[in-house]
Design an enzyme around this catalytic site. Structure first.
Site, PDB file in Angstrom:
ATOM      1  N   TYR A 119       3.238  37.124  89.488  1.00 46.58           N
ATOM      2  CA  TYR A 119       2.784  37.655  90.763  1.00 46.58           C
ATOM      3  C   TYR A 119       3.982  37.998  91.645  1.00 46.58           C
ATOM      4  O   TYR A 119       5.015  37.317  91.602  1.00 46.58           O
ATOM      5  CB  TYR A 119       1.914  36.638  91.503  1.00 46.58           C
ATOM      6  CG  TYR A 119       0.564  36.403  90.882  1.00 46.58           C
ATOM      7  CD1 TYR A 119      -0.528  37.195  91.235  1.00 46.58           C
ATOM      8  CD2 TYR A 119       0.365  35.379  89.966  1.00 46.58           C
ATOM      9  CE1 TYR A 119      -1.778  36.972  90.675  1.00 46.58           C
ATOM     10  CE2 TYR A 119      -0.875  35.146  89.403  1.00 46.58           C
ATOM     11  CZ  TYR A 119      -1.945  35.944  89.756  1.00 46.58           C
ATOM     12  OH  TYR A 119      -3.178  35.732  89.203  1.00 46.58           O
ATOM     13  N   TYR A 158      -0.133  33.862  81.921  1.00 43.02           N
ATOM     14  CA  TYR A 158       0.977  33.121  82.524  1.00 43.02           C
ATOM     15  C   TYR A 158       0.714  31.615  82.478  1.00 43.02           C
ATOM     16  O   TYR A 158      -0.438  31.173  82.464  1.00 43.02           O
ATOM     17  CB  TYR A 158       1.225  33.576  83.967  1.00 43.02           C
ATOM     18  CG  TYR A 158       0.053  33.419  84.910  1.00 43.02           C
ATOM     19  CD1 TYR A 158      -0.225  32.191  85.525  1.00 43.02           C
ATOM     20  CD2 TYR A 158      -0.780  34.491  85.216  1.00 43.02           C
ATOM     21  CE1 TYR A 158      -1.283  32.048  86.397  1.00 43.02           C
ATOM     22  CE2 TYR A 158      -1.842  34.356  86.083  1.00 43.02           C
ATOM     23  CZ  TYR A 158      -2.091  33.129  86.679  1.00 43.02           C
ATOM     24  OH  TYR A 158      -3.146  32.996  87.538  1.00 43.02           O
ATOM     25  N   ARG A 168      -3.061  30.699  81.562  1.00 41.76           N
ATOM     26  CA  ARG A 168      -4.236  31.394  82.055  1.00 41.76           C
ATOM     27  C   ARG A 168      -4.466  32.675  81.264  1.00 41.76           C
ATOM     28  O   ARG A 168      -3.539  33.440  81.005  1.00 41.76           O
ATOM     29  CB  ARG A 168      -4.070  31.793  83.534  1.00 41.76           C
ATOM     30  CG  ARG A 168      -3.980  30.710  84.545  1.00 41.76           C
ATOM     31  CD  ARG A 168      -5.261  29.989  84.928  1.00 41.76           C
ATOM     32  NE  ARG A 168      -6.513  30.500  84.471  1.00 41.76           N
ATOM     33  CZ  ARG A 168      -7.337  31.311  85.157  1.00 41.76           C
ATOM     34  NH1 ARG A 168      -6.985  31.731  86.354  1.00 41.76           N
ATOM     35  NH2 ARG A 168      -8.485  31.684  84.675  1.00 41.76           N
ATOM     36  N   HIS A 171      -6.336  38.125  83.796  1.00 46.51           N
ATOM     37  CA  HIS A 171      -7.470  38.274  84.700  1.00 46.51           C
ATOM     38  C   HIS A 171      -7.046  39.023  85.952  1.00 46.51           C
ATOM     39  O   HIS A 171      -5.865  39.116  86.281  1.00 46.51           O
ATOM     40  CB  HIS A 171      -8.051  36.902  85.081  1.00 46.51           C
ATOM     41  CG  HIS A 171      -7.065  36.018  85.794  1.00 46.51           C
ATOM     42  ND1 HIS A 171      -6.113  35.278  85.124  1.00 46.51           N
ATOM     43  CD2 HIS A 171      -6.847  35.776  87.115  1.00 46.51           C
ATOM     44  CE1 HIS A 171      -5.378  34.614  86.003  1.00 46.51           C
ATOM     45  NE2 HIS A 171      -5.785  34.899  87.214  1.00 46.51           N
TER      46      HIS A 171
END
Length: 250
Positions: A119, A158, A168, A171
């Site tokens: 991110y 990640y 994860r 998404h």
């Protein structure tokens, strides 16, 4: 598990126990879902605070409308001077009520990791490369038929430190507003066939298989743009028996 970091086997056991104890017909997980370890500390424990004037929050909230949201907001690949790295995708669908009627002029926001699984946020210290041409945030308004549409890149998986070797699945986060900013729903859209589904306690917290499948987009070749992007369709139902699971309900 005392004195050591929980591993995937510990998490798998907890997820299995939660499935075995699941109440039939209940699709939403408990707020303190044990395999998702931070939920024990983050879920609300007190009753909601009733505001004397609930509409007062609108006076200081953000503003949006047809003149505030532009085409550039919904194309995450055109927000910087260069093109972002990764597999370009188109994500579209409809926002519907329980009767299948379109929800018009709904503000839909998304945020996501880049193609490397990172991110654009100071708190994300995952040692994957940042992309100077990808911020990972967009928004649009639904049209009169309830359609939304985004062009972006497919996010990467990640690590997230819930347990040892926790990853994860890819998404995209979705946020939807109703007629006011106190009417907000947040959920996540996943991609079909992800091998990380079985290991992830967040998506596995939805123990009903049919409800969990509503979180997974469908590849739609008719939505793929020649020489540009692959297409995914994901409809969002706001309430009723076919409602899309939302994090506010977890």
């Amino acid at each position: 598990m005392s004195g050591r970091q929980p591993d995937q086997a510990d998490t798998d056991r907890l997820m299995r126990e939660c499935r075995e104890r699941a109440v039939p017909g209940r699709s939403h997980p408990a707020r303190d879902y044990p395999p998702y370890r931070s939920s024990e500390f983050r879920h609300p424990r007190q009753s909601l605070v009733v505001l004397a004037d609930p509409e007062a929050v609108e006076l200081s909230g953000p503003v949006f409308g047809v003149t505030d949201v532009t085409d550039l907001d919904s194309d995450l690949t055109r927000q910087h001077p260069g093109e972002p790295l990764g597999e370009r995708i188109t994500v579209t669908g409809r926002v519907l009520d329980r009767s299948g009627r379109p929800v018009r002029r709904q503000l839909v926001e998304i945020w996501q990791a880049n193609a490397s699984g990172r991110y654009a946020h100071l708190r994300d210290q995952h040692p994957a490369p940042l992309d100077p041409n990808f911020t990972g945030a967009g928004r649009c308004l639904t049209d009169d038929q309830g359609h939304y549409r985004f062009t972006t890149v497919k996010p990467g998986a990640y690590p997230w430190r819930n347990h040892d070797n926790a990853w994860r699945p890819a998404h995209i986060h979705f946020s939807l507003f109703g007629t006011s900013f106190t009417q907000r729903l947040i959920t996540q859209m996943y991609f079909p066939g992800d091998p990380l589904f079985r290991y992830d306690p967040i998506i596995q917290s939805v123990t009903d298989d049919r409800v969990r499948e509503r979180l997974v987009a469908a590849y739609d070749h008719g939505l793929s743009v020649p020489e540009l992007s692959l297409g995914y369709r994901w409809d969002i139902v706001l309430d009723g028996p076919a409602a899309t699971w939302t994090e506010d309900s977890a």
